[in-house]
Each structure stands twice: as C-alpha cells, then as structure tokens.
Design a protein around this motif. Structure first.
Motif, PDB file in Angstrom:
ATOM      1  N   THR A 274      22.055-134.977 -22.022  1.00  0.00           N
ATOM      2  CA  THR A 274      22.348-134.222 -23.236  1.00  0.00           C
ATOM      3  C   THR A 274      22.164-135.125 -24.445  1.00  0.00           C
ATOM      4  N   CYS A 280      19.468-130.297 -23.804  1.00  0.00           N
ATOM      5  CA  CYS A 280      19.582-130.784 -22.426  1.00  0.00           C
ATOM      6  C   CYS A 280      18.218-130.782 -21.744  1.00  0.00           C
ATOM      7  N   LYS A 334      26.633-139.022 -20.954  1.00  0.00           N
ATOM      8  CA  LYS A 334      25.714-137.964 -21.394  1.00  0.00           C
ATOM      9  C   LYS A 334      24.836-137.445 -20.252  1.00  0.00           C
TER      10      LYS A 334
END
Length: 592
Positions: A274, A280, A334
């Motif tokens: 992300t 994404c 992330k």
C-alpha cells in the motif's frame, strides 16, 4: 434442540495442543476476546456452529474442567487461478482450562498469538522436555539452531536415528538450540515444537473428554518435572529475557527468511503493498526477490534506547516487549498478506512467528524463536563425556607401555599396557598387534558375537592431570578413524604383508589371538553384517577415572580449576566428537 448444546459431544480431535500458564485467572471477557480474534476470519454473514464460553464438565474420575469452544465456517482464498475464488472450510478453537494451565487446540483460525500472550504465559520448551526422563525416551529426531547469525556459518541442522542418545556427538552442543523433537515415549510417538509450546502425540481421533484426559496428563507432567535430563542438558539452556537484557545489548539481527520463502513465496501467497496515497498493488517476482534479499541479510543493531538497525535502506529498529523482542519496520507494515482469511502486515507475520534471531554483546546469549538461550560452552556435555570412560583395575599396576623388549620373547610384559590390554581383551576372536610401521592402531581386535572391530591406541604414563600425554594418543586415534571402515582389499594386504609376520625382529607373532576359522572369510562376513560397528579406543594408564570425574565436576559447577583441566576437557571432547561424527563409538580405557 440447539445443535450447539450437543456439538462438543460430536468433536473428534487429535492430540495436538499448545500449552500456556494462567498467571492471572482468565475472565469471561478475556476468553471472549480470544475467541473473537480467533474467529475474525468467519465467512461474512455466517453464524457460529457452536459458541460456548467457560462451560464446566466433569470427567469419569470426578475431575472438573472448563472449556470454551467456537466453530465456524471460513473461506480460504484460491491462489492458483487469476480470479477471485475461495474454498469454504470450517474452523474451530477449543480452550481447555485445568489447574491454572490452559491448552489451546485450533484449526484454520485467525492468528491469536499476540492476544493469547496478552493474557497467558507460554509453557517454555524446557518445561515440556523436563516432563519426562531421558532414560524413558528414544530421541528419533532433533532439529537445532546453532548460536550464530553469521552468513558464513551453518545455522541449523537436523539429526535422525532410532535413538540419538549415545549416537549424537554432544561436542559443542552447548552452542546448539534444539527447537523440534520427535521421540518415542512409552511406545508412543510424540513431537514437541519449542517455538509454539506445541505437543503432538500420535493417536486416533478422540472425544472431548478423552482429549481433556490427555491434556490433564501433559499438565501433570509439566508440573512434576523429571530429574534426569543429562542428554538435553548438554544443549543451550533457556534463560529469562529480562536477565539477558540487563546484562548485554543486542548487536545483530537476522530474519529467518527461509520460513517466509517456504510459507509464503513457495505457496504463491500474494503480498500486497500500500503506497502513501493508498494505492494497492501485488508485489511482482522482482519485488519479492528484492524483499527476500534484504531480509536475509544480517544487520548490526545500534545502541540503546533506539536499537536502530544499521545500514538499512528504510528506518528499522528492535523493540523490547514484556517477554519478547519484536521487529519494527514501517515499510513492512505497508505489506499485507492473507493469514487464514484475515489480512495482516508482513511485520506482524514476522513477529507472531518469532522469525527474528538476535545476538548479544555477550556471545553466550542468543534470542531465537521468541526465547533467550545461554551457551553452555561445552561444559554441559561433561556427564555424557564421562560415560565414555571405562576403568580397568589392572592398569593401576602398569609400569611401561610395552615392557622390556627381548627378541626371544613371545608375549609382552604382564605389567605393560600392551600386556594388560591383551589379557583384558582375550575373549575376542582375533587380536592383532599393528604397532610400528604402517600402523593403524596398536591393537586391532575383532569380535563376531558383538559384530565389532576395535582400534586400540595406548599410551603409558604416571597418573597425571597434565594434558600433554593426551595430545599424541588422541591425535593418533583421530588420524586413523578413516581406516576403520576396513576396506577389504586394503586390510587383506595389511594382513598378508604385516599381520601374519612377527613383531619387530622377534619371535613374537603379531596375531596375538585367533580362532579356528579363515580370517579373510571371517572379515568378509563381519563387514556384510548389518550390525557391524566400530569402536575407537584410547587406553591411557595415566588417567584416573575418579580424578577426572572430580575435576570435570568442578568445571561443570563453575568452580575454579587449573588451565590444564580445561585443556584436557577440550582434547577429550574433540576425540569423542570426531569419532561420533564418523559413526564410531568412542571409549577411553583408564585406571579406576
């Protein structure tokens, strides 16, 4: 009838559980919190098949236990097709509470490791292995981690045998951390995983009450440890993290990236990144290759209080928790993946599986699989080492190694080490004196009944604690280990050219004992026997078993001993290690 009321009676489970201790009694709210996290991957819109909290039951013997059970449908994503598909499966979690201990049995749930450890203390592997005696168990497989994070050292290894006790060399075992055991105990196969506190015992599927009876037995054994664990005590020992944290500072960290490769990359589990703007995308093969390459490096750790990792492309640090050390890397937060139907970050995956291995400024310590270990520096192998000593009473009267040489003599002096050995070994089938020349040993001895060959290397001297006498005899023994395989062609040549003759220029035959069979046929049959075994023996008339035992016990107890005792220990330890690594049994003949 509400099927949730009869659901527990329909359970058929295997004996597979993780064990914890209740430091503070679990409340209903705490249990529901654990159940909620475990069922976080329930299929959207689905209902629980069963949902019971702190139900009390009584076993046939009158013992009461409490259990909590939740079963539910969940979906597991399909990764082998480039479209959104999933398999419908069913998951469950069962929490059994007995005498301040908790056993957790589960399948296909969301990860509950962090939640459980917020309420419970995992039972350490040392408590699980102390629940039985070494003498009762046959250790069939052990996987272990060496206490190193070096990229130029072997980090892990595994051994298998019918029973590793007596076969596995314990030389430097103090720097090895066992993390998986497979053993036979009272006829049953049992595995113990140190990382998770999990115990698995082979059996058919069992009812809830039978599973609880098994859990109760495990808990009773944990609460009443055995006193005999000499084999396992030879390895690195568990030590409290807080003790290590106050004595030493983390110096380097390694992520066990092979676990990630085996459990994520090889299974094609998608990893999604992300961006700062919220976009994404799945990591490509190139991204994954770069990620693994970065994770498999060893990183130095900066000083307190930050404990930042040095020479990293992204901010990274270690964090000390209540009973663990975790990795803190914003970039890994992330990256997300599916874990039993629930999205978690790669950082959480690494921390919940305890994939960080950490070394400290004091090299005695290492953090591995969520626990701290202390190197025994080889000292813990002393009980095992002492078992290789065989005392021979007649060696107390030894006055020389070979006695006075006379060409007319057909025997060695009765008070020489050679003479004592030949008398001690007279019940064997063949005894050869191979001393001098192309020498493989001082004596080579064959025994058909025991399917054995023994190479005996002798050294005489006055009783002494000096290590100098050991250098020669141990060096000679180790040098000739390669000859113990007894290549038939090579030994037949030695037999014809040397052993059928006389010792030096005397009338003493080198064949010191023989039986009425053809030796070459005897040797061929012996080598072909599946029971054939090799024994490397050093005979040291200058060693006293009582004296060595006393000094080595001081060494193990941490008492001050002269430097020559430590040197003697490492020489003998090296001898035992070298022989066992070659599949040879080590034996040390000495005085009582």
């Amino acid at each position: 009838m509400d099927r949730s009321l009869v659901m527990p009676d329909r359970l058929t489970l295997t004996q597979n559980a993780q064990f914890y201790r209740e430091d503070v009694k679990l409340t209903d709210n705490a249990i529901r919190s654990i159940l909620d996290v475990a069922s976080g991957n329930i299929k959207p819109g689905a209902s629980f098949l069963v949902d019971q909290t702190n139900e009390a039951r009584e076993l046939k013997d009158g013992n009461v236990f409490q259990f909590s059970l939740r079963a539910f449908p969940t979906e597991r994503p399909v990764h082998f097709l480039n479209e959104t598909l999933s398999d419908l499966i069913h998951a469950f979690i069962l929490i059994i509470r007995i005498d301040g201990h908790v056993a957790v049995l589960k399948k296909s749930c969301s990860s509950i490791t962090e939640t459980l450890e917020g309420y419970l203390t995992p039972i350490k592997s040392s408590a699980l292995t102390a629940s039985f005696s070494d003498d009762e168990a046959e250790f069939q497989k052990i996987s272990m981690r060496n206490m190193t994070v070096s990229d130029r050292a072997m980090r892990s290894k595994a051994y298998e045998a019918a029973d590793l006790k007596g076969l596995l060399s314990l030389h430097a075992a103090g720097r090895s951390i066992p993390f998986f055991f497979k053993l036979k105990l009272k006829g049953k196969i049992k595995t113990i995983s140190a990382q998770s506190g999990r115990v698995v015992e082979s059996s058919e599927r069992k009812s809830l009450n039978d599973i609880v009876s098994w859990v109760r037995l495990q808990i009773e054994q944990i609460k009443s440890p055995s006193g005999n664990n000499n084999f396992l005590d030879a390895f690195a020992q568990l030590v409290d993290l807080d003790i290590v944290w106050h004595k030493a500072q983390p110096t380097a960290v390694l992520v066990e990236s092979s676990f990630l490769v085996d459990n994520l990359i090889s299974k094609n589990i998608p990893l999604t990144y992300t961006t700062k703007k919220g976009r994404c995308f799945d990591l490509t093969d190139k991204h994954l290759s770069t990620l693994i390459s970065q994770l498999e490096q060893v990183y130095e750790v900066g000083s307190a209080p930050g404990f930042n990792l040095k020479k990293t492309s992204r901010p990274s640090a270690l964090k000390k928790n209540k009973s663990s050390i975790s990795l803190s890397v914003p970039a890994l937060q992330k990256i997300k993946l599916d874990d039993n139907g629930k999205a978690i970050t790669l950082q959480s995956f690494i921390n919940k599986n305890n994939l960080t291995t950490i070394s400290f400024s004091n090299p005695q310590y290492m953090y591995f699989m969520g626990q701290c270990f202390k190197d025994g520096a080889g000292i813990n192998e002393i009980p095992s080492l002492l078992k290789n000593f065989v005392s021979i009473e007649s060696l107390t009267s030894a006055t020389s190694e070979k006695g006075i040489y006379k060409p007319s003599r057909k025997t060695f002096d009765s008070e020489s080490v050679f003479g004592i050995i030949e008398k001690y070994c007279k019940k064997n089938d063949f005894i050869f004196c191979d001393d001098l020349g192309d020498e493989w040993a001082d004596h080579i001895i064959f025994n058909k009944k025991e399917c054995s060959v023994s190479f005996i290397h002798s050294k005489h001297g006055d009783v002494s604690k000096s290590a100098s006498n050991l250098h020669d005899v141990v060096g000679q023994a180790i040098k000739n280990i390669g000859n113990m395989d007894l290549n038939l062609e090579a030994f037949s040549k030695k037999f014809d050219n040397k052993l059928t003759g006389n010792y030096r220029d005397s009338v003493m035959p080198r064949i010191r004992k023989k039986t009425a069979v053809d030796f070459k046929n005897f040797l061929t049959e012996l080598r072909q026997d599946f029971r054939f075994n090799k024994r490397c023996i050093i005979c040291c008339s200058f060693l006293s078993k009582a004296q060595i035992t006393n000094e080595f016990n001081k060494l193990q107890s941490g008492l001050k001993v002269p430097g020559n005792i430590t040197q003697m220990f490492w020489i003998l330890s090296s001898f035992v290690h070298a022989t066992k690594e070659a599949g040879v049994s080590p034996i040390i003949y000495c005085r009582p």
